[in-house]
Design a protein around this motif. Structure first.
Motif, PDB file in Angstrom:
ATOM      1  N   CYS A 222      -9.108  43.853   7.845  1.00  0.00           N
ATOM      2  CA  CYS A 222     -10.518  44.059   7.499  1.00  0.00           C
ATOM      3  C   CYS A 222     -10.736  43.919   5.997  1.00  0.00           C
ATOM      4  O   CYS A 222      -9.879  44.313   5.198  1.00  0.00           O
ATOM      5  CB  CYS A 222     -10.993  45.436   7.957  1.00  0.00           C
ATOM      6  SG  CYS A 222     -11.231  45.564   9.735  1.00  0.00           S
TER       7      CYS A 222
ATOM      8  N   HIS B 156      -5.096  43.819  13.260  1.00  0.00           N
ATOM      9  CA  HIS B 156      -5.658  45.015  12.604  1.00  0.00           C
ATOM     10  C   HIS B 156      -4.643  46.148  12.585  1.00  0.00           C
ATOM     11  O   HIS B 156      -4.791  47.175  13.258  1.00  0.00           O
ATOM     12  CB  HIS B 156      -6.968  45.424  13.284  1.00  0.00           C
ATOM     13  CG  HIS B 156      -8.050  44.417  13.073  1.00  0.00           C
ATOM     14  ND1 HIS B 156      -8.908  44.442  12.000  1.00  0.00           N
ATOM     15  CD2 HIS B 156      -8.357  43.297  13.785  1.00  0.00           C
ATOM     16  CE1 HIS B 156      -9.727  43.403  12.061  1.00  0.00           C
ATOM     17  NE2 HIS B 156      -9.403  42.695  13.135  1.00  0.00           N
TER      18      HIS B 156
ATOM     19  N   PRO C 167     -11.995  47.257  15.299  1.00  0.00           N
ATOM     20  CA  PRO C 167     -11.198  46.403  16.197  1.00  0.00           C
ATOM     21  C   PRO C 167      -9.898  47.075  16.648  1.00  0.00           C
ATOM     22  O   PRO C 167      -9.477  46.917  17.802  1.00  0.00           O
ATOM     23  CB  PRO C 167     -10.910  45.159  15.354  1.00  0.00           C
ATOM     24  CG  PRO C 167     -12.008  45.127  14.346  1.00  0.00           C
ATOM     25  CD  PRO C 167     -12.302  46.569  14.042  1.00  0.00           C
TER      26      PRO C 167
ATOM     27  N   CYS D 129      -6.544  49.086   6.768  1.00  0.00           N
ATOM     28  CA  CYS D 129      -6.356  47.939   7.662  1.00  0.00           C
ATOM     29  C   CYS D 129      -5.912  46.730   6.850  1.00  0.00           C
ATOM     30  O   CYS D 129      -6.474  46.430   5.803  1.00  0.00           O
ATOM     31  CB  CYS D 129      -7.643  47.624   8.420  1.00  0.00           C
ATOM     32  SG  CYS D 129      -7.454  46.177   9.510  1.00  0.00           S
TER      33      CYS D 129
ATOM     34  N   CYS E  99      -9.522  50.863  12.165  1.00  0.00           N
ATOM     35  CA  CYS E  99     -10.834  50.234  12.048  1.00  0.00           C
ATOM     36  C   CYS E  99     -11.398  50.037  13.459  1.00  0.00           C
ATOM     37  O   CYS E  99     -10.708  50.292  14.449  1.00  0.00           O
ATOM     38  CB  CYS E  99     -10.690  48.890  11.334  1.00  0.00           C
ATOM     39  SG  CYS E  99      -9.559  47.786  12.212  1.00  0.00           S
TER      40      CYS E  99
HETATM   41 ZN   LIG Z   1      -9.272  46.065  10.791  1.00  0.00          ZN
END
Ligand SMILES: [Zn+2]
Length: 101
Positions: free
Chosen positions: A37, A26, A47, A34, A45
């Motif tokens: 994602c 990520h 994560p 990202c 994001c």
């Molecule tokens: Zn991400």
């Protein structure tokens, strides 16, 4: 502005993202989206936030300062995005022990 045009001090803060995420996919692309994602999710994001928080165990001040350095870069590179929105995205989640999704 893309990554190759960033001043050296800015590049260092941005290059440190990969070190801090340590293999986590990520990562941000040059437009701060990202790379992993689905759906053009703004970086960091959920994560990425979780992984970044893990790199500063118990050190919310350190995490906040690092994310603040990235906020400065983001403010320059996303001049049409409201500063309050960028602060929310980059720094506000670093407060307190709970990492919010
Ligand atoms: Zn991400």
């Amino acid at each position: 502005m893309n990554a190759t045009e960033r001043p050296a001090h800015v590049s260092r803060a941005v290059q440190a993202i990969a070190v801090r995420l340590d293999g986590n996919p990520h990562q941000p692309d040059p437009s701060w989206t990202c790379r992993t994602c689905v759906g053009e999710v703004g970086w960091p994001c959920s994560p990425a936030r979780t992984r970044l928080a893990e790199t500063y165990p118990g050190d919310w001040v350190g995490l906040s300062i690092y994310m603040g350095s990235l906020l400065i870069v983001a403010l320059t590179e996303m001049p049409t995005t409201p500063p309050a929105e960028l602060h929310e995205r980059f720094v506000s989640w670093t407060r307190g022990p709970a990492v919010k999704p």
